[in-house]
Enzyme design. Structure first.
Site, PDB file in Angstrom:
ATOM      1  N   GLY A  78       1.938 -19.934  21.595  1.00 41.85           N
ATOM      2  CA  GLY A  78       3.373 -20.074  21.820  1.00 41.85           C
ATOM      3  C   GLY A  78       4.189 -19.527  20.661  1.00 41.85           C
ATOM      4  O   GLY A  78       3.833 -18.537  20.025  1.00 41.85           O
ATOM      5  N   SER A  79       5.286 -20.205  20.370  1.00 40.15           N
ATOM      6  CA  SER A  79       6.246 -19.680  19.404  1.00 40.15           C
ATOM      7  C   SER A  79       5.756 -19.671  17.968  1.00 40.15           C
ATOM      8  O   SER A  79       6.376 -19.043  17.112  1.00 40.15           O
ATOM      9  CB  SER A  79       7.558 -20.470  19.498  1.00 40.15           C
ATOM     10  N   THR A  80       4.646 -20.361  17.660  1.00 39.63           N
ATOM     11  CA  THR A  80       4.115 -20.236  16.298  1.00 39.63           C
ATOM     12  C   THR A  80       3.672 -18.793  16.029  1.00 39.63           C
ATOM     13  O   THR A  80       3.647 -18.355  14.881  1.00 39.63           O
ATOM     14  CB  THR A  80       2.917 -21.184  16.058  1.00 39.63           C
TER      15      THR A  80
END
Length: 503
Positions: free
Chosen positions: A224-226
């Site tokens: 995801g956004s990591t």
């Protein structure tokens, strides 16, 4: 000599020669393979009949024993005991009559006393007519950080939850904490009641929650956004943008070459991302999907892949635990004609915020932020700190090894600046530590299956200007809770960072 006797004599001679060849093969060429075969009952029984070395961690008075052999009054003489079973199960692994896992497996030659570095010890034991004692293995784990990671993760996901935490010392690659839930008790497997041990193993192996799996190294999920920190690093390293620039964003974006609402990227209600352009700091702090999707397309799949691989994707680096899953940035996709082809713009856009076919383990994401915290230098992660004799004499110490520069120091500093903004004024605020500058990034990754909750991620390091610890938190299941990387993962990462910094 008549013909029948001669025939029988020649036949017996060939049998004798065949027997000699077979014995020679087994005793010389095939001996090592047979000795290492876990199904070899004689070798397995021998392992239970000698004083196997200890698995330790910590320093000085804080040193603790994670595995030891105790004298036992039965045919096997020694019983393997794990004093802190659930806390360290996925690290130590377990030893049974036919199976070894974790450090018990990778360091078996040392623990069993067969390692060449223990040759002198074996000679002394032989001269004194004593059983061969195994050597000790000292791990890099910080007991306080390990306890903090376990307690915080268990409190967050609950007894029925699933997740993992990994903490690394950025300057060296030392693994300070590695926790996986659900866990198990290796003492139940190390028993000499082998039927009970087999029943326990089968029960754990059949469990849908897979408690025997070390999620830190064996489970890879959409990050995801990591993963946006990788995209940001690629854009800055390429010279496409700097941390002070404005970057394209927008409330929504129809991915190139697609139609229909299923291919529209949005920002999940984060209105700060809606302008056509936003500052790079805003894009990171507010986790703007559209900004990083457009950034990935501008870079193209080759540059995105190169940057991901510089951080460790598509490779294995931890040698002290096996097996492990390889984190993936896709190298190709199957085209309509069945042939492999490069990612198209729509697929590349999805990779910009850790979706499509990007997959990562918690260890891999900890390596990413550890490299950023080390001003771009990626160190090989390691778990075994020292090899010792049974008399606690140090035989070998692991030296930190630099794998490569994942990014330049300038790029690392700029990404760090963006991540500090994300903690100070963005979605990663739950990891803020008073008086300490923390760099962090949240992630809430969609599973790609309608109706199922997302995965929660959180990555961070501190202090931001001279990192002592880098942490990755992955939350796979948290029954009864709404999964969001910042809300659930942030406090866990904070607890681990504080445990290391306060040590």
């Amino acid at each position: 000599m008549n013909r029948p006797i001669r025939t029988v004599s020649i036949f017996c001679m060939f049998l004798f020669l065949a027997l000699m060849v077979n014995v020679t093969y087994l005793q010389f060429w095939h001996a090592e393979e047979l000795n290492e075969d876990p199904l070899n009952a004689r070798v397995a029984e021998d392992a239970f009949s000698r004083q196997r070395g200890e698995i330790l961690t910590g320093e000085g008075r804080d040193q603790i024993i994670l595995a030891r052999s105790e004298e036992y009054d039965d045919r096997y003489k020694y019983l393997r005991v794990y004093p802190k079973p659930r806390l360290y199960a996925h690290i130590t692994g377990f030893l049974t009559l036919g199976t070894q896992t974790g450090v018990e497996s990778t360091q078996n030659e040392v623990l069993s006393g067969e390692d060449d570095r223990l040759f002198v010890t074996r000679l002394i034991d032989l001269a004194q007519n004593q059983n061969n004692k195994g050597g000790n293995v000292l791990l890099t784990l910080d007991p306080e950080a390990q306890q903090a990671a376990y307690d915080a993760l268990l409190e967050t996901v609950g007894p029925e939850g699933e997740g993992s935490v990994v903490a690394i010392e950025p300057k060296t690659g030392r693994i300070l904490a590695m926790v996986s839930l659900p866990t198990y008790d290796p003492n139940e497997l190390a028993t000499h009641e082998f039927e009970e041990s087999e029943e326990t193993y089968n029960r754990l192996d059949d469990d849908e929650q897979e408690p025997l799996v070390n999620r830190a190294t064996q489970t890879r999920l959409f990050p995801g956004s990591t993963f946006k920190v990788v995209t940001a690093a690629a854009a800055i390293e390429d010279g496409l943008y700097s941390a002070d620039d404005q970057v394209p964003s927008g409330a929504t974006w129809q991915t190139p070459g697609t139609t229909g609402p299923d291919n529209v990227i949005d920002n999940e209600g984060r209105f700060g991302c809606s302008p056509a352009e936003v500052s790079f700091a805003t894009a990171m702090a507010q986790s703007c999907n559209t900004a990083f999707a457009k950034m990935a397309v501008e870079l193209g799949p080759e540059k995105m892949r190169d940057q991901a691989e510089s951080f460790g994707f598509n490779s294995d680096y931890l040698l002290d635990l096996q097996p492990q899953a390889q984190s993936v940035y896709p190298t190709s996709v199957e085209g309509v004609d069945g042939e492999s082809e490069e990612l198209n713009d729509a697929q590349t856009a999805q990779t910009g915020f850790g979706q499509f076919e990007v997959q990562a383990t918690p260890l891999q994401m900890a390596m990413v932020v550890a490299a950023l915290g080390n001003r771009g230098s990626l160190m090989r992660p390691y778990l075994v700190d020292e090899i010792q004799s049974a008399e606690v004499e140090t035989l070998e110490t692991t030296e930190p090894e630099k794998i490569r520069d994942a990014v330049s120091p300038t790029t690392a500093d700029q990404v760090t600046e963006l991540m500090v903004e994300t903690v100070d004024n963005g979605t990663a605020f739950p990891a803020a530590i008073p008086g300490v500058s923390v760099a962090g990034k949240t992630g809430t990754a969609q599973r790609g299956v309608e109706g199922l909750p997302p995965y929660g991620w959180f990555v961070s390091f501190a202090p931001a200007d001279d990192a002592e610890v880098a942490v990755a938190v992955m939350i796979q299941e948290a029954p009864g809770k709404e999964i969001a990387g910042g809300q659930l993962g942030g406090p866990i990462a904070k607890a681990v960072m504080e445990a290391v910094l306060d040590d």
